[in-house]
Design an enzyme around this catalytic site. Structure first.
Site, PDB file in Angstrom:
ATOM      1  N   LYS A   1     -13.988  21.582   1.434  1.00 14.75           N
ATOM      2  CA  LYS A   1     -13.498  22.959   1.582  1.00 14.75           C
ATOM      3  C   LYS A   1     -14.609  23.875   2.079  1.00 14.75           C
ATOM      4  CE  LYS A   1      -9.744  22.891  -1.862  1.00 14.75           C
ATOM      5  NZ  LYS A   1      -9.806  21.462  -2.274  1.00 14.75           N
TER       6      LYS A   1
ATOM      7  N   HIS B   1     -12.069  18.672  -5.716  1.00 15.69           N
ATOM      8  CA  HIS B   1     -11.229  19.842  -5.435  1.00 15.69           C
ATOM      9  C   HIS B   1     -12.137  20.989  -4.995  1.00 15.69           C
ATOM     10  CE1 HIS B   1      -7.644  22.182  -5.364  1.00 15.69           C
ATOM     11  NE2 HIS B   1      -8.074  23.033  -6.274  1.00 15.69           N
TER      12      HIS B   1
ATOM     13  N   HIS C   1      -9.829  26.506   1.984  1.00 14.36           N
ATOM     14  CA  HIS C   1      -8.841  25.984   1.044  1.00 14.36           C
ATOM     15  C   HIS C   1      -7.445  26.089   1.671  1.00 14.36           C
ATOM     16  CE1 HIS C   1      -6.803  24.776  -2.420  1.00 14.36           C
ATOM     17  NE2 HIS C   1      -7.361  25.552  -3.344  1.00 14.36           N
TER      18      HIS C   1
ATOM     19  N   GLU D   1     -14.744  20.790 -13.129  1.00 13.83           N
ATOM     20  CA  GLU D   1     -14.572  19.536 -12.397  1.00 13.83           C
ATOM     21  C   GLU D   1     -15.814  18.662 -12.552  1.00 13.83           C
ATOM     22  OE1 GLU D   1     -13.542  19.943  -8.257  1.00 13.83           O
ATOM     23  OE2 GLU D   1     -12.888  17.841  -8.136  1.00 13.83           O
TER      24      GLU D   1
ATOM     25  N   CYS E   1      -1.882  23.946  -5.226  1.00  6.27           N
ATOM     26  CA  CYS E   1      -2.953  23.230  -4.517  1.00  6.27           C
ATOM     27  C   CYS E   1      -2.877  21.711  -4.666  1.00  6.27           C
ATOM     28  CB  CYS E   1      -4.310  23.737  -4.995  1.00  6.27           C
ATOM     29  SG  CYS E   1      -4.436  25.535  -5.001  1.00  6.27           S
TER      30      CYS E   1
ATOM     31  N   PHE F   1      -3.423  25.891  -9.535  1.00  6.33           N
ATOM     32  CA  PHE F   1      -3.011  26.955 -10.445  1.00  6.33           C
ATOM     33  C   PHE F   1      -1.844  26.441 -11.287  1.00  6.33           C
ATOM     34  CE2 PHE F   1      -4.453  30.930  -7.866  1.00  6.33           C
ATOM     35  CZ  PHE F   1      -5.652  30.955  -8.562  1.00  6.33           C
TER      36      PHE F   1
END
Length: 414
Positions: A336, A304, A341, A315, A172, A400
């Site tokens: 998002k 994010h 995403h 976050e 990502c 990830f």
């Protein structure tokens, strides 16, 4: 990200977007200002046997007119859907920059277009041919369509880019890494101009089954920072920026859309799935330091914000630790919630959102935020975007594997 060389200033002169809420920057931005949602039932393939049946699809996408305009429509059969997205976004970005291919000095140009997964649509077709239809061979162009650097190669060929040309792969954070590397190449004098970002097309049956097995997808929608968030929603598209050395852009009379000021990247080095606070925090701190900004200089963070339980909470805590008291004056949003995403490509279209927020003084919303998680206690711009002067913005990408990349943007130099 330090260098002993004299640093040059790097500006944005072109942007290109293919997204579930609009193809083209202005369509994308207008939808974002309106709080539109591009997430809905999957229509491009049969969802029988899936329990996750929603995604952010790019609807009615036809790359033929773009490739025909470039007189390169013979490329179409050589390319996967993810490369088609990249080609359309690149054409918009270069056109906006006032640049045509082949570029004047191709050896002083770079093309860094990543993808978290490469040609997955082609992969699935090939496996179906071999294992279900029992064909003796795949389509002869399968390999060329699959390669994760094929989008960079296609765009590089089209625009005569003969300098560094490759694809990044960091899940990502792929697009943010690509843009950050291109920024460094131009700032340090390796090249003068280039295109960077990422493209992704992962919406097929096999990929959905794999993501289902991870138990990180929501069957209902994308609700970042909400008390009811229950997973992210996959999407597809591309986001690319044309970056250029400031004096070069000024000399040719280019319209400057904003400035890339800083880049920070870190790794959690801890866990493939569970994000940490330390890595994202350090990436934001590095981006601010690289840009020469204090936390109070920043008005907007494009988070994010995946709508997964741990990510949104971590976050939030990382932003609080980096920004301190200034966190209370910060506008944050997860776009998002609108476009889903886009995995590797997410940082590309979210960088465009940051630049438009600065240029137009408008902070996009986090839609679907009726009741925030009490532990997610920042101003996430709930449900409706708002007018606000934005001079500096951060774009967060956390992947990830604990791979973190943060970009810092500022206004076009006067």
């Amino acid at each position: 990200m330090t260098s002993n060389r004299a640093r040059r200033r790097v500006v944005v002169t072109g942007m290109g977007v293919v997204s579930p809420i609009g193809v083209g920057v202005e369509n994308y931005w207008q939808a974002m200002q309106a709080g539109a949602c591009g997430i809905g039932p999957i229509t491009n393939f049969d969802t029988e046997d899936l329990y996750i049946t929603i995604a952010g699809e790019v609807k009615d996408f036809d790359p033929k007119p773009t490739f025909q305009a470039l007189k390169r429509d013979k490329v179409l059969p050589h390319a996967d859907r993810y490369s088609h997205f990249a080609g359309v976004a690149a054409m918009e970005a270069f056109s906006m920059a006032g640049l045509e291919g082949p570029l004047e000095d191709g050896h002083r140009a770079a093309c860094i277009i990543g993808s978290g997964a490469g040609g997955l649509v082609t992969f699935e077709t090939a496996y179906r041919d071999l294992f279900i239809l029992k064909k003796k061979a795949t389509h002869p162009l399968t390999l060329l369509r699959i390669i994760g650097s094929s989008a960079a190669a296609h765009v590089g060929i089209e625009y005569g880019i003969k300098g560094p040309t490759f694809g990044t792969v960091s899940a990502c954070s792929t697009a943010a890494h690509a843009i950050g590397l291109l920024f460094g190449f131009i700032r340090d004098g390796l090249v003068d101009v280039g295109i960077g970002g990422a493209s992704e097309s992962v919406l097929n049956f096999g990929t959905m089954r794999a993501w289902q097995a991870m138990r990180v997808l929501s069957p209902e929608g994308c609700f970042p920072f909400s008390k009811k968030r229950n997973g992210t929603v996959l999407a597809e598209g591309a986001g690319l920026l044309v970056l250029e050395e400031l004096e070069r852009a000024k000399a040719r009379g280019a319209t400057i859309l904003g400035e890339v000021l800083g880049f920070g990247m870190t790794s959690d080095a801890k866990d493939m799935v569970n994000p940490d606070i330390e890595g994202p925090k350090e990436a934001m701190r590095l981006a601010l330091a690289d840009a020469g900004l204090a936390p109070s200089d920043v008005q907007y963070v494009n988070a994010h914000g995946t709508a997964t339980t741990v990510n949104d909470l971590n976050e939030t805590r990382a932003i609080r630790e980096v920004f301190g008291p200034a966190a209370m004056d910060l506008s944050v949003s997860s776009t998002k919630s609108m476009h889903g995403h886009l995995l590797g490509a997410g940082g590309g279209i979210e960088a465009v959102a940051c630049l438009k927020a600065i240029a137009e003084g408008f902070v996009p919303a986090t839609i679907n935020l009726a009741e925030a998680d009490p532990q997610c206690d920042l101003d996430y711009t709930p449900n409706v975007g708002r007018r606000r002067q934005v001079t500096h913005a951060l774009s967060n990408s956390f992947a990830f594997g604990g791979l973190n990349a943060v970009l810092a943007f500022g206004p076009a130099p006067v």
